[in-house]
Design an enzyme around this catalytic site. Structure first.
Site, PDB file in Angstrom:
ATOM      1  N   CYS A 193       0.843  -1.195   0.000  1.00  0.00           N
ATOM      2  CA  CYS A 193       0.000   0.000   0.000  1.00  0.00           C
ATOM      3  C   CYS A 193       0.884   1.255   0.000  1.00  0.00           C
ATOM      4  O   CYS A 193       0.630   2.220  -0.712  1.00  0.00           O
ATOM      5  CB  CYS A 193      -0.901   0.027   1.230  1.00  0.00           C
ATOM      6  SG  CYS A 193      -1.959  -1.417   1.463  1.00  0.00           S
ATOM      7  N   HIS A 197       1.152   5.112  -2.049  1.00  0.00           N
ATOM      8  CA  HIS A 197       0.510   6.210  -1.338  1.00  0.00           C
ATOM      9  C   HIS A 197       1.368   6.860  -0.260  1.00  0.00           C
ATOM     10  O   HIS A 197       0.919   7.794   0.403  1.00  0.00           O
ATOM     11  CB  HIS A 197      -0.811   5.725  -0.751  1.00  0.00           C
ATOM     12  CG  HIS A 197      -1.757   5.239  -1.794  1.00  0.00           C
ATOM     13  ND1 HIS A 197      -2.310   6.078  -2.737  1.00  0.00           N
ATOM     14  CD2 HIS A 197      -2.225   3.986  -2.071  1.00  0.00           C
ATOM     15  CE1 HIS A 197      -3.098   5.384  -3.537  1.00  0.00           C
ATOM     16  NE2 HIS A 197      -3.055   4.122  -3.165  1.00  0.00           N
ATOM     17  N   CYS A 240      -7.370  -2.565  -4.816  1.00  0.00           N
ATOM     18  CA  CYS A 240      -5.929  -2.316  -4.773  1.00  0.00           C
ATOM     19  C   CYS A 240      -5.154  -3.628  -4.802  1.00  0.00           C
ATOM     20  O   CYS A 240      -4.125  -3.738  -5.489  1.00  0.00           O
ATOM     21  CB  CYS A 240      -5.565  -1.528  -3.518  1.00  0.00           C
ATOM     22  SG  CYS A 240      -6.043   0.217  -3.582  1.00  0.00           S
TER      23      CYS A 240
END
Length: 279
Positions: A193, A197, A240
Site C-alpha cells: 500500500c 501512497h 488495490c
C-alpha cells in the site's frame, strides 16, 4: 533525507528503504506520519488532505469541485436514509441498535474489548440486522454503501479519534497487524500500500496521480466514476490488491479490519467529509 522520512523507517517502511523494523508506539507513528506528508506537500494545509488526491492535484480538483455541485452520491444518501427509517420485519429499526442516531461514523472503527476485535461500522450494521432476524448485506457495494453514505453524510465534521486501549494488548496487536499489512509487499507486482501512497504519493502512474495516504479513510464510502456506483472502503482495498495482482482478502475479514484500524488511526484529528466522489 528529512527527519520525518527517517522516522517513517521506524514504521517499517522496508518498501521505501531497506531498513530493519524499529519498534515505535502508535503515538510516534501518528506524529511521524502526519509530519511526513506536511513536509512532502508543504503547500497543502493539513486539513485539506481529507480531499484525497484533489488536495495535491489542482486540475483534478477543479473538475471535482464542479462535480460536487451536483454530487453523484446524492441518490445514495436518500436511499440510505430510507433504509435507516424503514422498520425491519419485527418492527424495530436501525435506531434501536444505534440510539445516538445515524451520525456515528466518527465512532468507528473502534476496539471491541468484549469481542476481542476491531469493530467497523459496516460490521456493526450487519450485526444489527442479524440481531433483528434480517439477512446481512454484502460489504462492498449496493445497499450497505447507500446506508453508509447516509450515515457518513450525517457525520460530516466529526473529528477522527481512534483509540488503542492501553489496558488491552490485543488492541495494540490489531493495530500492529494493520500497520504490517500496509507496508508488506504482495502480489506479482510486489507492491505494498505504501509503495503508491507514501513514498510515491503525488507522482503519476500511467495517467493517475497517486494520492497521499493522509486522509484516505475520511471520505468513504465513495462514488467512483470508474465503478459507476458507490463503493465501500473494503471494496477499495480489494481493488488495490487486485491491481498488484494479489488475491484480495475477504471484505470485513480480520486483515482488512485491522488495516482500517491502522489507517484511520493515522488520520486522527482530521474531519470526516464522506461520502465522496472520485474518478
Amino acid at each position: 533525507m528529512n527527519k520525518a522520512l527517517i522516522s517513517l523507517t521506524a514504521l517499517g517502511v522496508g518498501c521505501l528503504l531497506a531498513a530493519p523494523l524499529i519498534a515505535s508506539t502508535p503515538e510516534e507513528d501518528l506524529a511521524n506520519w502526519q509530519a511526513y506528508f506536511q513536509q512532502r506537500f508543504p503547500q497543502v494545509p493539513k486539513e485539506d488532505f481529507v480531499n484525497g488526491v484533489y488536495a495535491i492535484d489542482p486540475v483534478g480538483r477543479e473538475n471535482w469541485e464542479a462535480i460536487e455541485e451536483f454530487p453523484p452520491y446524492e441518490a445514495a444518501i436518500e436511499d440510505g436514509e430510507e433504509m435507516w427509517n424503514t422498520p425491519f420485519a419485527n418492527g424495530k429499526t436501525y435506531a434501536d441498535c444505534f440510539p445516538d442516531g445515524p451520525g456515528i461514523a466518527g465512532d468507528y472503527p473502534h476496539w471491541d474489548k468484549e469481542k476481542g476485535m476491531v469493530m467497523t461500522l459496516p460490521l456493526a450494521l450487519n450485526n444489527c440486522r442479524e440481531a433483528n432476524a434480517e439477512k446481512p448485506l454484502k460489504y462492498k457495494k449496493g445497499a450497505i454503501a447507500d446506508l453508509l453514505a447516509y450515515m457518513a453524510y450525517e457525520s460530516r465534521g466529526q473529528v477522527t479519534n481512534v483509540e488503542i486501549p492501553a489496558d488491552d494488548p490485543r488492541a495494540l496487536e490489531a493495530y500492529e497487524q494493520g500497520k504490517h499489512f500496509y507496508f508488506a509487499r504482495r502480489g506479482q507486482l510486489n507492491f505494498a500500500c505504501a509503495s503508491c501512497h507514501l513514498g510515491n504519493s503525488g507522482t503519476t502512474l500511467r495517467t493517475e496521480t497517486l494520492s497521499p495516504a493522509l486522509g484516505h479513510t475520511t471520505h468513504f464510502p465513495v462514488y467512483r466514476s470508474k465503478w459507476g456506483e458507490m463503493g465501500t472502503l473494503h471494496r477499495r482495498y480489494s481493488g488495490c490488491n487486485k491491481q498488484v495482482r494479489a488475491k484480495p482478502f475477504e471484505a470485513q475479514g480480520e486483515e482488512y479490519r485491522n488495516l482500517e484500524y491502522f489507517m484511520t488511526y493515522m488520520n486522527n484529528g482530521m474531519e470526516l467529509n464522506g461520502p465522496g466522489a472520485r474518478k
